[in-house]
Design a protein around this motif. Structure first.
Motif, mmCIF file in Angstrom:
data_model
loop_
_atom_site.group_PDB
_atom_site.id
_atom_site.type_symbol
_atom_site.label_atom_id
_atom_site.label_comp_id
_atom_site.label_asym_id
_atom_site.label_seq_id
_atom_site.Cartn_x
_atom_site.Cartn_y
_atom_site.Cartn_z
ATOM 1 N N LEU A 43 0.823 -1.205 0.000
ATOM 2 C CA LEU A 43 0.000 0.000 0.000
ATOM 3 C C LEU A 43 0.859 1.259 0.000
ATOM 4 O O LEU A 43 0.514 2.259 -0.653
ATOM 5 N N ILE A 44 1.991 1.225 0.714
ATOM 6 C CA ILE A 44 2.897 2.383 0.710
ATOM 7 C C ILE A 44 3.448 2.620 -0.695
ATOM 8 O O ILE A 44 3.544 3.762 -1.157
ATOM 9 N N SER A 45 3.794 1.525 -1.384
ATOM 10 C CA SER A 45 4.287 1.655 -2.760
ATOM 11 C C SER A 45 3.204 2.229 -3.669
ATOM 12 O O SER A 45 3.475 3.111 -4.503
ATOM 13 N N ALA A 46 1.970 1.748 -3.494
ATOM 14 C CA ALA A 46 0.862 2.286 -4.299
ATOM 15 C C ALA A 46 0.622 3.759 -3.994
ATOM 16 O O ALA A 46 0.352 4.564 -4.901
ATOM 17 N N LEU A 47 0.760 4.127 -2.713
ATOM 18 C CA LEU A 47 0.595 5.527 -2.316
ATOM 19 C C LEU A 47 1.684 6.400 -2.933
ATOM 20 O O LEU A 47 1.422 7.517 -3.401
ATOM 21 N N ALA A 48 2.918 5.871 -2.954
ATOM 22 C CA ALA A 48 4.032 6.618 -3.555
ATOM 23 C C ALA A 48 3.810 6.808 -5.053
ATOM 24 O O ALA A 48 4.072 7.891 -5.598
ATOM 25 N N CYS A 71 8.629 1.798 -7.433
ATOM 26 C CA CYS A 71 7.495 1.534 -6.541
ATOM 27 C C CYS A 71 6.396 0.767 -7.273
ATOM 28 O O CYS A 71 5.759 -0.122 -6.689
ATOM 29 N N HIS A 72 6.183 1.128 -8.551
ATOM 30 C CA HIS A 72 5.158 0.440 -9.326
ATOM 31 C C HIS A 72 5.516 -1.020 -9.533
ATOM 32 O O HIS A 72 4.645 -1.903 -9.500
ATOM 33 N N TYR A 73 6.816 -1.297 -9.729
ATOM 34 C CA TYR A 73 7.272 -2.687 -9.889
ATOM 35 C C TYR A 73 6.982 -3.491 -8.629
ATOM 36 O O TYR A 73 6.448 -4.610 -8.685
ATOM 37 N N PHE A 74 7.339 -2.902 -7.472
ATOM 38 C CA PHE A 74 7.088 -3.602 -6.208
ATOM 39 C C PHE A 74 5.590 -3.805 -6.001
ATOM 40 O O PHE A 74 5.140 -4.890 -5.613
ATOM 41 N N TRP A 75 4.828 -2.767 -6.268
ATOM 42 C CA TRP A 75 3.379 -2.819 -6.090
ATOM 43 C C TRP A 75 2.752 -3.886 -6.995
ATOM 44 O O TRP A 75 1.939 -4.694 -6.540
#
Length: 577
Positions: free
Chosen positions: A24-29, A76-80
């Motif tokens: 969720l933090i990655s999606a928020l970023a 971040c998108h990759y992790f998400w």
């Protein structure tokens, strides 16, 4: 109910809470950076180009900052994307395992009324839909909420009137989306039910393919399958029509918004109420208004599929096994095998009673045969002993202890059943024999095979004990399959044996071979034999004759023949065949 469902949904995230929060933090970023990028473009256009102080160094510096943000956003998108999908897959695995374990605990009465194909659909298709729900819905709601609220605040600060015009479209878009989303949800639920029926039909037809082909009824089965397939197509058609209406309307709204921005924003530019860079920012942010509503279409689809799948999941998981361990249990270490029925009443569901006030005592080590016409309850009586079904009234005792007070594991480990319809698993000979006691050594497996009279034919198979027997043992003859089933009961070494017409489907030679194996297995064990061929139970210590009212006669073969009653009639009829 809603609170219960909510807590149930949240419980699936708990084992992976750290990963879920990071996701969720990655999606928020990703969404936060997406809000900043148009401001960077506006800054370049407004402060560096329009001001007339355009310096290549300043533009390059601003461009590098934007590139750095894009790289962070990509990471971040990759992790998400990667870890989010992996999180969904983990939850899918957990739910699938939970459903499978629960299905193993369900009683025979449940399987009497539900098809395996429908359960397969719940375990596979429904768990996949729920995995998509668990992964996408929280992220989509967070990302779209941040983008929408952030873009609204930013554009309000730039030009309030144009922002209000854009927001004026949204109630209509939302109402349109909710209306057709509801229609799509109903159609998707019907399509999912149709897929369950298709799975049931396929499982039924292909499991009985030998019967189908022997009766040359391929066209009949094809007709039944086609009927279900057409029903599925009709349900899918409704689903796709609602989906098409939803997407077409949303695309139309999405096309109108940029037009509205250009028209009203252009008028504002003409009046010097807005700069060109502000208009550019509006056009860059417009997707942050249409995007969340368009994403709502996909999110709503996932919600509808997830709702339907979760309903079927909860329906399955809330089905309590009709037979389970009680609160007060008693362990028996050395089971002797004495059985007693006391005033037992039993019926299947709401059907007619099979037994009323049944009383029966079988001493430890006694060999008892059950005979009678088909449908009088011989198999039912034996199914009550391992608690495959529960009587409506009365008690069944093992060594003086009511069977409901014994742990199911203990009770069933002390009962060995050899059926007419042998079920062997896809695998090797050794694996199927070892099913009687997982973890048995090769020496123990071979010893059990020898006791069952199976060792000689096993040695002749290509690969011997490692020979693959095919699905359900199709590579073996009926007599060979039966001897393998007897071997695994030898390996189990139970105190009580139940032979359910174990030789009635065999030829004369195989019957004699298997009968000798059964006699060796029955020595010094309490044995109940359901007999179709009366010639196989002539030496039984006690023969019980059943009719529609229960046990009507009992005694040895000679005693029953001398009585000249039901048994004598059955025996004489068998000689005339």
């Amino acid at each position: 109910m809603h609170k219960k469902v909510f807590y149930r949904l949240v419980s699936f995230y708990q084992p992976y809470l750290g990963l879920f929060i990071a996701d969720l933090i990655s999606a928020l970023a990703v969404s936060g950076i997406a809000l900043v990028l148009p401001l960077g473009v506006r800054y370049i256009a407004d402060n560096l180009l329009e001001s007339g102080n355009a310096r290549s160094g300043g533009i390059a510096q601003a461009g590098l900052c934007l590139i750095a943000l894009v790289l962070v956003q990509a990471a971040c998108h990759y992790f998400w994307d990667y870890q989010g999908h992996f999180l969904g897959a983990k939850i899918e695995r957990d739910m699938r395992g939970e459903m499978f374990r629960h299905c193993e605990k369900l009683s025979f009465s449940y399987y009497d009324e539900h098809t395996v194909g429908d359960l397969m659909s719940r375990i596979t298709s429904d768990s996949l839909s729920l995995a998509e729900f668990f992964h996408h819905v929280p992220e989509d709601l967070l990302v779209n909420s941040v983008k929408f609220v952030g873009a609204t605040v930013i554009l309000f600060r730039i030009h309030r009137q144009t922002t209000l015009i854009i927001l004026g479209f949204l109630p209509f878009m939302l109402a349109y989306t909710l209306y057709f989303n509801k229609k799509m949800g109903v159609a998707m639920g019907q399509a999912r039910e149709s897929m369950g029926r298709i799975n049931s039909q396929v499982e039924d037809s292909l499991s009985g393919i030998r019967t189908v082909q022997s009766f040359t009824n391929e066209s009949l089965e094809e007709e039944k399958f086609t009927r279900q397939n057409r029903r599925f197509l009709a349900d899918r058609r409704l689903s796709y029509r609602s989906e098409a209406q939803l997407y077409c309307g949303m695309d139309a709204f999405a096309a109108l918004l940029p037009i509205a921005v250009v028209v009203f924003g252009g008028l504002a530019v003409r009046k010097d109420a807005m700069s060109l860079s502000d208009l550019l920012a509006f056009l860059l942010y417009i997707s942050y208004f249409t995007g969340p509503v368009q994403s709502l279409v996909n999110t709503s689809r996932l919600l509808q599929e997830g709702k339907s799948s979760f309903r079927r999941y909860m329906e399955l998981m809330e089905t309590e096994p009709a037979v389970r361990d009680g609160s007060e249990l008693t362990e028996i270490k050395d089971v002797k095998g004495r059985l007693e029925f006391r005033q037992v009443d039993f019926c299947y569901g709401e059907g007619e009673e099979v037994f009323r006030g049944l009383n029966l005592t079988v001493e430890a080590g006694e060999y008892v045969a059950l005979v009678g016409a088909s449908g009088v309850g011989k198999t039912t009586l034996c199914s009550l002993i391992p608690r495959f079904y529960e009587p409506q009234r009365g008690q069944i005792l093992l060594d003086g202890v009511p069977v409901e007070k014994l742990p199911l594991g203990t009770l069933r480990k002390n009962i060995g059943i050899v059926r007419q319809d042998v079920y062997l698993f896809h695998g090797t000979v050794a694996e199927n024999i070892a099913y009687g006691r997982p973890g048995a050594s090769r020496e123990e497996i071979v010893a059990a095979a020898k006791q069952a009279g199976a060792h000689e034919f096993i040695e002749k198979l290509p690969g011997g004990y490692e020979a693959d027997i095919g699905p359900h043992g199709v590579k073996l003859s009926g007599g060979q399959q039966q001897r393998l089933s007897i071997a695994r009961v030898f390996l189990k070494d139970p105190a009580i044996l139940i032979f359910d017409e174990a030789t009635s489907a065999l030829d004369t030679y195989s019957e004699k071979v298997v009968q000798r194996s059964l006699e060796r297995l029955a020595k010094q064990r309490t044995t109940l034999v359901i007999a179709h061929r009366l010639s196989t139970v002539l030496g039984a210590g006690c023969i019980l004759v059943l009719d529609e009212k229960g046990i009507c006669e009992r005694g040895t073969h000679k005693e029953l023949m001398d009585m000249g009653g039901v048994y004598a009639g059955l025996y004489r009829a068998s000689l005339e065949l």
